[in-house]
Design a protein around this motif. Structure first.
Motif, PDB file in Angstrom:
ATOM      1  N   VAL A  69       0.896  -1.146   0.000  1.00  0.00           N
ATOM      2  CA  VAL A  69       0.000   0.000   0.000  1.00  0.00           C
ATOM      3  C   VAL A  69       0.936   1.196   0.000  1.00  0.00           C
ATOM      4  O   VAL A  69       1.701   1.393   0.938  1.00  0.00           O
ATOM      5  CB  VAL A  69      -0.912   0.001   1.238  1.00  0.00           C
ATOM      6  N   CYS A  70       0.918   1.954  -1.083  1.00  0.00           N
ATOM      7  CA  CYS A  70       1.917   3.012  -1.283  1.00  0.00           C
ATOM      8  C   CYS A  70       1.299   4.390  -1.396  1.00  0.00           C
ATOM      9  O   CYS A  70       0.138   4.552  -1.745  1.00  0.00           O
ATOM     10  CB  CYS A  70       2.714   2.745  -2.558  1.00  0.00           C
ATOM     11  N   SER A  71       2.158   5.356  -1.117  1.00  0.00           N
ATOM     12  CA  SER A  71       1.870   6.750  -1.399  1.00  0.00           C
ATOM     13  C   SER A  71       2.998   7.187  -2.320  1.00  0.00           C
ATOM     14  O   SER A  71       4.145   7.297  -1.893  1.00  0.00           O
ATOM     15  CB  SER A  71       1.863   7.574  -0.114  1.00  0.00           C
ATOM     16  N   GLY A  72       2.690   7.335  -3.575  1.00  0.00           N
ATOM     17  CA  GLY A  72       3.741   7.583  -4.549  1.00  0.00           C
ATOM     18  C   GLY A  72       4.475   6.280  -4.816  1.00  0.00           C
ATOM     19  O   GLY A  72       3.868   5.279  -5.132  1.00  0.00           O
TER      20      GLY A  72
ATOM     21  N   ASN B  59       6.720   4.940  -2.438  1.00  0.00           N
ATOM     22  CA  ASN B  59       7.132   4.335  -1.173  1.00  0.00           C
ATOM     23  C   ASN B  59       5.942   3.781  -0.392  1.00  0.00           C
ATOM     24  O   ASN B  59       4.853   4.353  -0.430  1.00  0.00           O
ATOM     25  CB  ASN B  59       7.861   5.362  -0.300  1.00  0.00           C
ATOM     26  N   PRO B  60       6.171   2.675   0.336  1.00  0.00           N
ATOM     27  CA  PRO B  60       5.101   2.109   1.177  1.00  0.00           C
ATOM     28  C   PRO B  60       4.655   3.110   2.241  1.00  0.00           C
ATOM     29  O   PRO B  60       5.454   3.897   2.742  1.00  0.00           O
ATOM     30  CB  PRO B  60       5.759   0.903   1.832  1.00  0.00           C
ATOM     31  N   ILE B  61       3.384   3.051   2.567  1.00  0.00           N
ATOM     32  CA  ILE B  61       2.831   3.927   3.599  1.00  0.00           C
ATOM     33  C   ILE B  61       3.269   3.415   4.975  1.00  0.00           C
ATOM     34  O   ILE B  61       3.231   2.222   5.247  1.00  0.00           O
ATOM     35  CB  ILE B  61       1.296   3.960   3.512  1.00  0.00           C
ATOM     36  N   LYS B  62       3.667   4.344   5.826  1.00  0.00           N
ATOM     37  CA  LYS B  62       4.025   4.006   7.203  1.00  0.00           C
ATOM     38  C   LYS B  62       2.765   4.077   8.053  1.00  0.00           C
ATOM     39  O   LYS B  62       2.040   5.062   8.013  1.00  0.00           O
ATOM     40  CB  LYS B  62       5.070   4.986   7.738  1.00  0.00           C
ATOM     41  N   VAL B  63       2.538   3.018   8.823  1.00  0.00           N
ATOM     42  CA  VAL B  63       1.392   2.976   9.733  1.00  0.00           C
ATOM     43  C   VAL B  63       1.884   3.339  11.117  1.00  0.00           C
ATOM     44  O   VAL B  63       2.895   2.798  11.591  1.00  0.00           O
ATOM     45  CB  VAL B  63       0.744   1.572   9.733  1.00  0.00           C
TER      46      VAL B  63
END
Length: 161
Positions: A73-76, A78-82
């Protein structure tokens, strides 16, 4: 991580063998089949799990090529940090067996009057005696001059206004 359908446990096993920290929140889901009801462990977020890693230090693209992984699950790019607070909240809702406990969202409480929607007792008004888990209920009915306890599911009743 986004997984292939029903591949969450496979992905967890493969990632653990690669020394990644994983978290797959589970809950007990009611399953009924052939007049038999049982409770089975199911992913809280079907097709998703959490992987702990430092994306600046770890070759996280290796995770993407793991068997069963569909994508991050990415933003741009890079993977999204939870947030760790979200993970702590999920873990705090787990019972002693590691299953996330679901809160009851039912507006019905013991002592309330309800109407049975369908079946042989359809359209009768009853009093709620007790709730059992998230989907079962015991009702008190007045039938043939006496009070009778009846067990049914929450989906078969409605609140009396």
């Amino acid at each position: 991580v986004h997984t292939h359908p029903r591949a969450e446990n496979t992905v967890v096993n493969h990632l653990k063998r690669q020394d990644f920290d994983t978290y797959l929140p589970l809950f007990l889901k009611r399953r009924s089949h052939s007049r038999r009801v049982d409770w089975v462990p199911s992913p809280f977020f079907p097709r998703y799990l959490f992987v702990g890693m430092n994306i600046e230090k770890v070759r996280w693209r290796a995770v993407k090529s793991t068997v069963g992984v569909s994508n991050f699950v990415c933003s741009g790019e890079n993977p999204i940090k939870v947030s760790t607070e979200i993970l702590k909240l999920l873990r705090s809702r787990e019972d002693e067996n590691g299953f996330v406990k679901l809160g009851s969202s039912s507006p019905i409480h013991p002592g309330d009057q309800v109407r049975i929607i369908d079946g042989a007792l359809g359209d009768l008004v009853a009093i709620v005696k007790e709730l059992h888990g998230l989907d079962r209920i015991t009702l008190l009915l007045r039938l043939m001059g006496r009070q009778v306890s009846v067990n049914t599911s929450l989906e078969r009743i409605s609140a009396v206004s």
